[in-house]
Design an enzyme around this catalytic site. Structure first.
Site, PDB file in Angstrom:
ATOM      1  CG  PHE A 213      -1.847  -1.045   1.456  1.00  0.00           C
ATOM      2  CD1 PHE A 213      -3.161  -0.926   1.035  1.00  0.00           C
ATOM      3  CD2 PHE A 213      -1.456  -2.217   2.099  1.00  0.00           C
ATOM      4  CE1 PHE A 213      -4.078  -1.957   1.247  1.00  0.00           C
ATOM      5  CE2 PHE A 213      -2.362  -3.242   2.319  1.00  0.00           C
ATOM      6  CZ  PHE A 213      -3.672  -3.114   1.886  1.00  0.00           C
ATOM      7  CG  ASP A 214       1.098   5.893  -1.660  1.00  0.00           C
ATOM      8  OD1 ASP A 214       2.086   6.146  -0.949  1.00  0.00           O
ATOM      9  OD2 ASP A 214       0.435   6.773  -2.245  1.00  0.00           O
ATOM     10  N   GLY A 215       0.743   5.220   1.217  1.00  0.00           N
ATOM     11  CA  GLY A 215       0.127   5.750   2.429  1.00  0.00           C
ATOM     12  C   GLY A 215      -0.927   6.807   2.158  1.00  0.00           C
ATOM     13  CG  PHE A 330      -3.996  -1.142  -3.372  1.00  0.00           C
ATOM     14  CD1 PHE A 330      -5.075  -1.217  -4.253  1.00  0.00           C
ATOM     15  CD2 PHE A 330      -3.747  -2.224  -2.532  1.00  0.00           C
ATOM     16  CE1 PHE A 330      -5.880  -2.348  -4.288  1.00  0.00           C
ATOM     17  CE2 PHE A 330      -4.552  -3.350  -2.559  1.00  0.00           C
ATOM     18  CZ  PHE A 330      -5.617  -3.413  -3.441  1.00  0.00           C
ATOM     19  CG  ASP A 332      -2.345   8.858  -4.389  1.00  0.00           C
ATOM     20  OD1 ASP A 332      -2.515  10.090  -4.348  1.00  0.00           O
ATOM     21  OD2 ASP A 332      -1.295   8.308  -4.028  1.00  0.00           O
TER      22      ASP A 332
END
Length: 362
Positions: A213-215, A330, A332
């Site tokens: 995951f990105d944060g 993931f 954004d």
């Protein structure tokens, strides 16, 4: 008199409350009847979990399988030629798509859970959620059976948006190759991402689900990213240090990380921590010294653990992802997605937060 608020007796239920309770009671009765039916069958297959207990992952057909040629026919020749082609080739097995190995890893976790907890229904339930017409379903079924996937629930909407069905299926995560539908799902409050195929073949673990995951704007809200985009890096560092002890608001994928954590704890409870088939990673462009403490304290405040946290201080994420080899990553921001693709990582774009405004403008 009836309907008044006076008196010491119990308040009459409102019609909407009563009807909702009736619907829930009817749903419980329907599920009990279905369970009794399955329990009386002699079968090697595990019974699908109750939706309220399951972690439901809805996957589109174009995410699960490689349907590039079929999509080209649909776009260039129309739906009738598309259906005709699919029916003509229904015995030709489809090749894996970007979500295929992620789904396989989910099913491995389910197998391990059923070994430890045979009667527990808190496990992954994969739903094929696609807007294709039911006439092409045979090819999808043949391909799913060929690969030995356990996908029992299908929803083929015949060209209509699947978003309403996602809610009805109590979806925890929706993966699609259609960015418009993913955007629609995000706006409806459903954790969603657009899948992108890696540009290189990579061998993925078949014994451990790995999710990266990105944060900001993925696990967390985009509040800090807004400051970075609009006021610059120095102001961002200052803001994070001033608010180090204030937890970040949750982002669209926080719930899925929470779901993974719940399943991990089931393995830990059976002394399987070192052999856990789930591993999670935080891969963030933040720098640890300047802005990392708030991230870690936020996770702690939520009661969530992350197995590995990698603070890259603006360095490219691709080389780290090559080392991790996650089944899904993931993020954004599309430039991180593209960098991951080039080096062979399967990436999923989360269209959420201020980064989308900047991507559209460029």
């Amino acid at each position: 008199p009836p309907g008044t608020m006076s008196g010491s007796g119990p308040e009459e239920p409102q019609p909407s409350q009563a009807s909702e309770e009736d619907r829930q009671q009817e749903a419980e009765q329907d599920w009990a009847a279905a369970k009794a039916f399955y329990d009386n069958l002699v079968t090697q297959r595990p019974r699908p979990p109750k939706p309220q207990n399951a972690i439901t992952v809805a996957v589109s057909s174009r995410a699960l399988f490689n349907l590039v040629e079929e999509q080209r026919i649909y776009e260039e020749q129309g739906v009738e030629k598309y259906v005709e082609y699919q029916q003509k080739n229904e015995n030709i097995i489809l090749k894996p798509g970007p979500a295929f190995y992620f789904v396989k890893a989910l099913e491995h976790v389910n197998t391990r859970l059923l070994e430890l907890y045979p009667d527990d229904e808190e496990r992954f339930d994969i739903v094929l959620m696609t807007n294709v017409h039911a006439q092409v379903g045979v090819r999808l079924i043949n391909s799913i059976n060929h690969y030995g996937l356990t996908i029992e629930r299908f929803c083929m909407t015949g060209g209509q948006s699947p978003i309403g069905y996602l809610t009805a299926y109590l979806t925890n995560l929706y993966l699609s190759a259609d960015s418009d539908k993913v955007q629609e799902a995000i706006e409806a409050g459903i954790a969603s991402a657009t899948m992108f195929t890696a540009n290189k073949d990579v061998v993925y673990s078949d014994t451990q689900l790995r999710v990266a995951f990105d944060g900001d704007a993925v696990i967390f809200s985009d509040e800090s990213e807004q400051i970075f985009k609009e006021q610059g890096l120095d102001r961002f560092f200052e803001h994070e240090q001033l608010n180090e002890n204030k937890p970040l608001a949750q982002g669209p994928l926080k719930g899925f990380l929470e779901d993974l954590g719940k399943l991990q704890k089931k393995f830990y409870a059976k002394n399987e921590r070192l052999n856990c088939p789930i591993r999670t990673y935080l891969v963030t462009a933040r720098s640890a010294a300047s802005s990392g403490a708030r991230v870690l304290k936020t996770l702690r405040s939520w009661g969530l653990e992350i197995d590995e946290a990698l603070f890259l201080a603006g360095a490219p994420k691709g080389p780290i992802l090559v080392k991790i080899r996650p089944h899904i990553f993931f993020d954004d921001q599309m430039f991180h997605i593209e960098g991951a693709q080039k080096l062979g990582a399967i990436a999923a774009h989360v269209p959420y937060g201020i980064a989308q405004k900047y991507q559209k403008s460029t």
